[in-house]
Write a protein that holds these residues in place. Structure first.
Motif, PDB file in Angstrom:
ATOM      1  N   VAL A   1       3.614   6.911   4.026  1.00  0.00           N
ATOM      2  CA  VAL A   1       4.106   5.654   3.469  1.00  0.00           C
ATOM      3  C   VAL A   1       4.896   4.893   4.535  1.00  0.00           C
ATOM      4  N   ASP A   2       4.546   3.629   4.761  1.00  0.00           N
ATOM      5  CA  ASP A   2       5.291   2.777   5.697  1.00  0.00           C
ATOM      6  C   ASP A   2       5.851   1.563   4.965  1.00  0.00           C
ATOM      7  N   ASN A   3       7.139   1.295   5.147  1.00  0.00           N
ATOM      8  CA  ASN A   3       7.784   0.075   4.662  1.00  0.00           C
ATOM      9  C   ASN A   3       7.363  -0.291   3.235  1.00  0.00           C
TER      10      ASN A   3
ATOM     11  N   GLY B   1       0.806  -1.211   0.000  1.00  0.00           N
ATOM     12  CA  GLY B   1       0.000   0.000   0.000  1.00  0.00           C
ATOM     13  C   GLY B   1       0.839   1.260   0.000  1.00  0.00           C
ATOM     14  N   GLY B   2       1.994   1.212   0.644  1.00  0.00           N
ATOM     15  CA  GLY B   2       2.896   2.361   0.625  1.00  0.00           C
ATOM     16  C   GLY B   2       3.432   2.624  -0.771  1.00  0.00           C
ATOM     17  N   THR B   3       3.787   1.550  -1.473  1.00  0.00           N
ATOM     18  CA  THR B   3       4.259   1.698  -2.846  1.00  0.00           C
ATOM     19  C   THR B   3       3.156   2.226  -3.756  1.00  0.00           C
TER      20      THR B   3
ATOM     21  N   ASN C   1       5.378  15.174  -6.389  1.00  0.00           N
ATOM     22  CA  ASN C   1       5.643  16.571  -6.005  1.00  0.00           C
ATOM     23  C   ASN C   1       4.961  16.964  -4.707  1.00  0.00           C
ATOM     24  N   CYS C   2       4.464  15.989  -3.941  1.00  0.00           N
ATOM     25  CA  CYS C   2       3.831  16.285  -2.653  1.00  0.00           C
ATOM     26  C   CYS C   2       4.729  15.802  -1.518  1.00  0.00           C
ATOM     27  N   PRO C   3       4.567  16.357  -0.309  1.00  0.00           N
ATOM     28  CA  PRO C   3       5.382  15.908   0.831  1.00  0.00           C
ATOM     29  C   PRO C   3       5.083  14.469   1.204  1.00  0.00           C
ATOM     30  N   VAL C   4       6.102  13.801   1.763  1.00  0.00           N
ATOM     31  CA  VAL C   4       6.025  12.387   2.119  1.00  0.00           C
ATOM     32  C   VAL C   4       6.432  12.215   3.576  1.00  0.00           C
ATOM     33  N   LEU C   5       5.665  11.430   4.312  1.00  0.00           N
ATOM     34  CA  LEU C   5       6.075  10.964   5.639  1.00  0.00           C
ATOM     35  C   LEU C   5       6.385   9.488   5.499  1.00  0.00           C
ATOM     36  N   LEU C   6       7.647   9.115   5.681  1.00  0.00           N
ATOM     37  CA  LEU C   6       8.106   7.745   5.472  1.00  0.00           C
ATOM     38  C   LEU C   6       8.502   7.106   6.797  1.00  0.00           C
TER      39      LEU C   6
ATOM     40  N   VAL D   1      11.411  11.466   7.546  1.00  0.00           N
ATOM     41  CA  VAL D   1      11.681  10.030   7.623  1.00  0.00           C
ATOM     42  C   VAL D   1      11.853   9.628   9.082  1.00  0.00           C
ATOM     43  N   PHE D   2      11.228   8.521   9.464  1.00  0.00           N
ATOM     44  CA  PHE D   2      11.404   7.959  10.800  1.00  0.00           C
ATOM     45  C   PHE D   2      11.811   6.495  10.656  1.00  0.00           C
TER      46      PHE D   2
END
Length: 463
Positions: A330-332, A311-313, A392-397, A428-429
């Protein structure tokens, strides 16, 4: 994978809305911390290794350092040696060192171990301890200069044309949207709708839309599912929620996959028939549904994506396919870089090596006429790194450093291929003690991150 993704969805539904010194020479990056206890009743030896930084992400300003703690609760002394070996993520030894240790009964010793590194990457640190009455091996992973990792790109020359053709084919399919209220799932605060639509190759897919009953125009959280996970409606106080069950999930599976094969390798022999060509278009058709139904109380200018594992991909790739996305959580993410993933995991034992490489190895065994290189060339049309420059949007990974289903080298390398402007707005975390999952507290932080980044727009969205 399935359990962790369900935890993410559950959490989101709840929170959104309201010593001696040793030196090792010549190492690379990787991070993690682990705590292992072996008992020998009624006495024990406890061994823990802890990175010098909480997230085990090091750089030139923060050199790699580990603390090895050995607690002897035997009444008698223990003596022997501790060996530290650092390996690349594909198994090559970078450096090795050892020291002698003698520990009196009921005593604890803490050893600080410095690991000089040079090259960006993720590395295994393997600590082996051999004592009089105790032997053990503990593995961790740490990263060195992780935001400089840059694996080779395997981008076909006709990549853009291939996906433009897929989008053109999708636009030629009448979506024939059907929206049906589901009273049995609706509540006094939310209306739940079952939605159906035609996607690429006229495959009928379905999903769920949940909208608060209070009148207004609501931002939309679009959830994307993990591998073969059927999605269900979620309810948020401040947002509408939408999800689509892509082909191969639920009702569509009997049409596209009558033999119930593994979806990951279904029709992999031909890139034009490979199932993920349709899956990526299913996600895009779901977005088109939202854009076409603003009259239901949706603010289509405020659509955010979230997903874990596959789902993250899907979230990353959908954000690349359309500029209508405001953010990605996005997670893993899997399928980031199949070639690098294959190199890292091919010799790992199962299930440690992750489901992705297992299914690809099984595919090659069944199709002896297809070479590994030909298979990886087909997969290069579908890996996230070849889409990522269009996001082009922000990502929380979020990522677990022990993950071999979505190895951190692959994940960070894709993240690093985002534009500098996007990375400036992203975060990123990393979690050293986890594999294909993120901790519950990170799920809580997702809500905070979302509100902090979009609070002003959310406050003006209801009218």
């Amino acid at each position: 994978m399935r359990k962790s993704l369900l935890l993410v969805f559950l959490c989101l539904s709840l929170v959104i809305g309201h010593g001696a010194n040793g030196t090792l020479i010549g190492l690379n990056n990787s991070f993690s911390s682990n705590h292992i206890t072996r008992t020998k009743e009624p006495e024990t030896v406890n061994v823990s290794i802890t990175p010098g930084r909480k997230d085990a992400m090091f750089d030139a300003k923060h050199p790699v350092k580990y603390f090895i703690e050995v607690a002897n609760t035997y009444k008698t002394s223990e003596e022997g040696k501790i060996q530290v070996e650092v390996k690349t993520d594909v198994g090559g030894t970078v450096g090795k060192s050892e020291i002698a240790i003698k520990l009196k009964g009921n005593k604890t010793k803490k050893i600080e171990w410095d690991l000089p590194m040079q090259d960006p990457g993720f590395y295994d640190i393997v600590v082996t301890i051999n004592l009089t009455d105790y032997d053990d091996t503990v593995r961790n992973v740490f990263g060195y200069k992780p935001f400089e990792i840059n694996t080779p790109v395997h981008r076909p020359a006709d990549f853009d044309a291939f996906w433009q053709k897929a989008k053109d084919d999708l636009s030629g399919v009448n979506p024939d949207y059907v929206v049906t209220p589901v009273d049995s799932l609706s509540t006094p605060t939310h209306r739940v709708y079952r939605v159906e639509m035609n996607s690429l190759d006229n495959v009928r897919i379905f999903g769920w839309l949940t909208i608060p009953r209070t009148k207004g125009k609501y931002p939309v959280l679009y959830g994307l599912g993990g591998y073969r996970i059927e999605m269900h409606p979620l309810k948020f106080d401040d947002f509408a929620h939408f999800t689509i069950n892509v082909r191969g999930i639920g009702e569509s599976n009997h049409k596209i996959n009558p033999g119930n094969q593994e979806i990951l390798t279904l029709h992999l022999v031909d890139k034009n028939k490979y199932v993920y060509r349709g899956i990526y278009m299913d996600c895009l058709r779901g977005l088109e549904f939202l854009l076409a139904h603003e009259n239901m109380g949706l603010d289509a200018s405020r659509i955010g994506l979230f997903g874990g594992s596959q789902g993250g991909t899907l979230a990353w790739i959908l954000a690349a396919l359309s500029k209508k996305v405001m953010f990605c959580v996005v997670d893993n993410p899997t399928y980031c870089d199949y070639t690098e993933n294959y190199k890292i995991c091919i010799n790992k034992p199962q299930p440690e090596g992750g489901f992705v490489i297992k299914f690809l190895k099984d595919f090659l065994k069944k199709h002896s006429s297809i070479s590994k290189d030909k298979m990886l060339n087909t997969l290069s049309y579908f890996e996230a790194q070849n889409f990522i420059s269009d996001v082009n949007c922000p990502v929380l990974l979020g990522l677990g450093l022990l993950d071999l289903t979505a190895p951190p080298t692959c994940t960070l390398s894709v993240y690093n291929k985002l534009s500098a402007d996007v990375r400036k707005r992203s975060e990123v975390f990393a979690f050293p003690n986890l594999a294909h999952e993120v901790p519950m507290e990170h799920n809580t932080f997702k809500s905070t991150w979302f509100y902090e980044n979009f609070a002003n727009k959310l406050l003006t969205s209801k009218r």
